[in-house]
Design a protein around this motif. Structure first.
Motif, PDB file in Angstrom:
ATOM      1  N   CYS A  14      46.955 105.061  77.809  1.00  0.00           N
ATOM      2  CA  CYS A  14      45.640 105.657  78.067  1.00  0.00           C
ATOM      3  C   CYS A  14      45.710 107.175  78.156  1.00  0.00           C
ATOM      4  CB  CYS A  14      45.047 105.080  79.350  1.00  0.00           C
ATOM      5  SG  CYS A  14      44.436 103.392  79.158  1.00  0.00           S
ATOM      6  N   LEU A  15      46.811 107.711  78.645  1.00  0.00           N
ATOM      7  CA  LEU A  15      46.984 109.165  78.652  1.00  0.00           C
ATOM      8  C   LEU A  15      47.097 109.696  77.233  1.00  0.00           C
ATOM      9  CD1 LEU A  15      49.462 109.438  81.646  1.00  0.00           C
ATOM     10  CD2 LEU A  15      47.221 110.534  81.530  1.00  0.00           C
ATOM     11  N   GLU A  16      47.830 108.970  76.390  1.00  0.00           N
ATOM     12  CA  GLU A  16      47.976 109.390  74.993  1.00  0.00           C
ATOM     13  C   GLU A  16      46.646 109.352  74.260  1.00  0.00           C
ATOM     14  OE1 GLU A  16      50.853 106.628  73.571  1.00  0.00           O
ATOM     15  OE2 GLU A  16      52.572 107.665  74.483  1.00  0.00           O
ATOM     16  N   GLU A  17      45.800 108.386  74.602  1.00  0.00           N
ATOM     17  CA  GLU A  17      44.532 108.216  73.897  1.00  0.00           C
ATOM     18  C   GLU A  17      43.377 108.961  74.559  1.00  0.00           C
ATOM     19  OE1 GLU A  17      43.808 104.057  73.394  1.00  0.00           O
ATOM     20  OE2 GLU A  17      45.541 103.767  72.055  1.00  0.00           O
ATOM     21  N   GLY A  18      43.631 109.646  75.675  1.00  0.00           N
ATOM     22  CA  GLY A  18      42.589 110.413  76.343  1.00  0.00           C
ATOM     23  C   GLY A  18      41.638 109.595  77.191  1.00  0.00           C
ATOM     24  N   ILE A  19      41.976 108.340  77.437  1.00  0.00           N
ATOM     25  CA  ILE A  19      41.132 107.502  78.294  1.00  0.00           C
ATOM     26  C   ILE A  19      41.286 107.924  79.750  1.00  0.00           C
ATOM     27  CG2 ILE A  19      40.761 105.144  79.106  1.00  0.00           C
ATOM     28  CD1 ILE A  19      41.763 104.198  76.343  1.00  0.00           C
ATOM     29  N   ILE A  20      42.520 108.194  80.151  1.00  0.00           N
ATOM     30  CA  ILE A  20      42.810 108.745  81.471  1.00  0.00           C
ATOM     31  C   ILE A  20      43.129 110.225  81.311  1.00  0.00           C
ATOM     32  CG2 ILE A  20      44.429 108.713  83.418  1.00  0.00           C
ATOM     33  CD1 ILE A  20      44.785 105.733  82.992  1.00  0.00           C
ATOM     34  N   GLU A  21      42.506 111.059  82.155  1.00  0.00           N
ATOM     35  CA  GLU A  21      42.742 112.502  82.113  1.00  0.00           C
ATOM     36  C   GLU A  21      43.887 112.877  83.052  1.00  0.00           C
ATOM     37  OE1 GLU A  21      41.193 114.395  80.027  1.00  0.00           O
ATOM     38  OE2 GLU A  21      39.629 112.993  79.362  1.00  0.00           O
ATOM     39  N   SER A  22      44.583 113.938  82.721  1.00  0.00           N
ATOM     40  CA  SER A  22      45.773 114.332  83.483  1.00  0.00           C
ATOM     41  C   SER A  22      45.454 114.773  84.905  1.00  0.00           C
ATOM     42  CB  SER A  22      46.516 115.456  82.754  1.00  0.00           C
ATOM     43  OG  SER A  22      45.680 116.596  82.609  1.00  0.00           O
ATOM     44  N   ASP A  23      44.199 115.149  85.184  1.00  0.00           N
ATOM     45  CA  ASP A  23      43.838 115.587  86.531  1.00  0.00           C
ATOM     46  C   ASP A  23      43.293 114.451  87.392  1.00  0.00           C
ATOM     47  OD1 ASP A  23      41.454 115.230  85.190  1.00  0.00           O
ATOM     48  OD2 ASP A  23      40.553 117.115  85.874  1.00  0.00           O
ATOM     49  N   GLU A  24      43.368 113.215  86.887  1.00  0.00           N
ATOM     50  CA  GLU A  24      42.888 112.067  87.639  1.00  0.00           C
ATOM     51  C   GLU A  24      44.022 111.445  88.457  1.00  0.00           C
ATOM     52  OE1 GLU A  24      39.136 110.194  85.423  1.00  0.00           O
ATOM     53  OE2 GLU A  24      40.985 109.932  84.253  1.00  0.00           O
ATOM     54  N   THR A  25      43.627 110.566  89.384  1.00  0.00           N
ATOM     55  CA  THR A  25      44.591 109.845  90.215  1.00  0.00           C
ATOM     56  C   THR A  25      44.524 108.362  89.862  1.00  0.00           C
ATOM     57  OG1 THR A  25      44.359 111.426  92.032  1.00  0.00           O
ATOM     58  CG2 THR A  25      45.281 109.270  92.574  1.00  0.00           C
ATOM     59  N   VAL A  26      45.691 107.755  89.718  1.00  0.00           N
ATOM     60  CA  VAL A  26      45.788 106.390  89.217  1.00  0.00           C
ATOM     61  C   VAL A  26      46.627 105.537  90.160  1.00  0.00           C
ATOM     62  CG1 VAL A  26      46.515 104.945  87.278  1.00  0.00           C
ATOM     63  CG2 VAL A  26      45.674 107.266  86.851  1.00  0.00           C
ATOM     64  N   VAL A  27      46.135 104.352  90.474  1.00  0.00           N
ATOM     65  CA  VAL A  27      46.904 103.359  91.234  1.00  0.00           C
ATOM     66  C   VAL A  27      47.288 102.225  90.297  1.00  0.00           C
ATOM     67  CG1 VAL A  27      46.850 101.635  93.080  1.00  0.00           C
ATOM     68  CG2 VAL A  27      45.815 103.875  93.448  1.00  0.00           C
TER      69      VAL A  27
END
Length: 419
Positions: free
Chosen positions: A361-374
């Protein structure tokens, strides 16, 4: 004897309601056990009865007993499941380039997330006067249910596919269960368990059809809500692997309940991750025409070709504003190694699948680098050591001589001089 906070069992397809005090698995209006039931609650009663401090001190999932669909006079059958830690993962965060937290449910009593459901199943079965409990499983639910059946004094009979990992089958045997390896797939073992339930009247724990099993799993949503509340921030994403779909459905339901009751101020987006070889929920959510009902993945815990909780899982993704992705077995194995080598958390393949999903998802831009993920790891790595061997390099065999170590790491005196 009362269960006043539970109002009905409602069909997810047609809305028909059933008495929650009866033992019923699916709606009678639909063939092939497709009428999955949803437990409905009176949240005013739950709120009035929920007199606990949301301070992060979670000894077990039974802290949320007011939310659980058990009778007032039922004695919980428990091994102190739930209450798992939510870890900061700074090394993994650096590796992936996003802030990661890990909910390690492999630390449950039998080593997997399914203990949350098994505790409810055995509590319900024992209270109903049933003395035999059964389920179909790729391994984890078999081990989990067997342990709780032993704790509750019930006989346990398990149906597993013939290729289930040997390590997972050792557990239910130690717990005293009858383990019946079916010459076929998980779906065939599942179908047989349903037939046997009808024939013999055994209590069926299958989370795919037993409406109360998702309710135990939803305690992970309660815990994540409480733990996020204590931390003072709601993460942007919660990530779960998906097999049948009831885990992510339960997690979303639990968190949403705390939001609806104003215990937390926001909700996360749910990300469901499936193996490419068992992607029916993902394909359905994204309206793909070619939904394959044959499961082919080394992540046996999510190797489900015909998920029964597709409706609940897709609803969780949609309501939360989330999405789903698929990953390859190779990506899953790399994630298993990464999670272990970066944070010391040993997960089975299905437990590491969320990490592979985050990377994609990081590679595809679904999750942004400034977000927090559990990410939630759902099973301990010793459940499947054969897959772990595929994820790592071989053991290096050496003679009992210092020179053998020097060949690998150089001369200690020379290294000290270099420093």
């Amino acid at each position: 004897m009362a269960m006043n906070h539970v109002t009905a069992l409602e069909c997810t397809i047609c809305g028909k309601e059933y008495d929650p005090d009866q033992i019923i698995y699916t709606c009678s209006e639909h063939e092939d056990v497709k009428g999955i039931l949803e437990v409905k609650y009176d949240y005013d009663i739950i709120h009035d009865n929920f007199n606990v401090d949301l301070d992060g001190d979670i000894r077990s999932q039974w802290k949320y007993e007011s939310f659980l669909p058990v009778h007032d006079d039922a004695v919980p059958v428990t091994l102190n499941e739930g209450g798992t830690d939510l870890f900061d993962a700074p090394n993994l965060s650096d590796e992936l380039g996003v802030t990661i937290l890990v909910k390690d449910d492999g630390r449950n009593p039998t080593g997997c997330f399914k203990d949350r459901a098994s505790s409810i199943a055995v509590t319900k079965a024992k209270h109903a006067g049933r003395d035999i409990i059964t389920c179909a499983s790729t391994g984890n639910a078999a081990a989990s249910l067997s342990g709780y059946a032993a704790r509750g004094g019930l006989d346990c009979r398990i149906f597993v596919p013939g290729d289930a990992p040997a390590g997972k089958l050792a557990q239910p045997l130690v717990y005293g269960a009858d383990v019946l390896a079916v010459n076929g797939s998980y779906d065939e073992a599942y179908d047989l368990s349903v037939t046997v339930t009808d024939e013999y009247g055994w209590y069926n724990r299958n989370a795919a059809i037993n409406p109360f099993q998702v309710e135990g799993k939803r305690t992970v949503g309660h815990e994540l809500a409480e733990q996020s509340r204590v931390r003072g921030e709601i993460p942007d994403w919660f990530v779960f692997s998906m097999g049948d779909g009831c885990t992510i459905a339960g997690a979303w339901k639990g968190f949403r309940e705390f939001y609806d009751l104003d215990y937390v101020e926001d909700t996360p987006k749910m990300l469901g991750v499936q193996a490419e070889g068992a992607s029916a929920i993902h394909d359905t959510f994204h309206d793909h025409d070619d939904v394959d009902e044959i499961a082919n993945t080394l992540a046996d815990s999510i190797a489900v070709g015909r998920p029964r909780n597709i409706i609940k899982a897709c609803r969780a993704l949609e309501e939360s504003g989330g999405t789903s992705v698929t990953v390859t077995d190779e990506e899953i194995l790399k994630a298993e190694k990464l999670l272990g080598s970066s944070e010391g958390i040993y997960s089975e393949p299905a437990g590491a699948t969320p990490v592979a999903g985050v990377r994609k998802c990081l590679e595809e831009g679904i999750i942004e680098s400034d977000e927090t993920v559990v990410v939630t790891s759902t099973g301990f790595g010793l459940k499947d050591t054969e897959s772990a061997k595929q994820a790592t390099s071989d053991v290096q065999h050496i003679d009992p001589d210092l020179s053998e170590v020097q060949k690998l790491y150089g001369n200690a005196e020379a290294m000290a001089t270099d420093d």
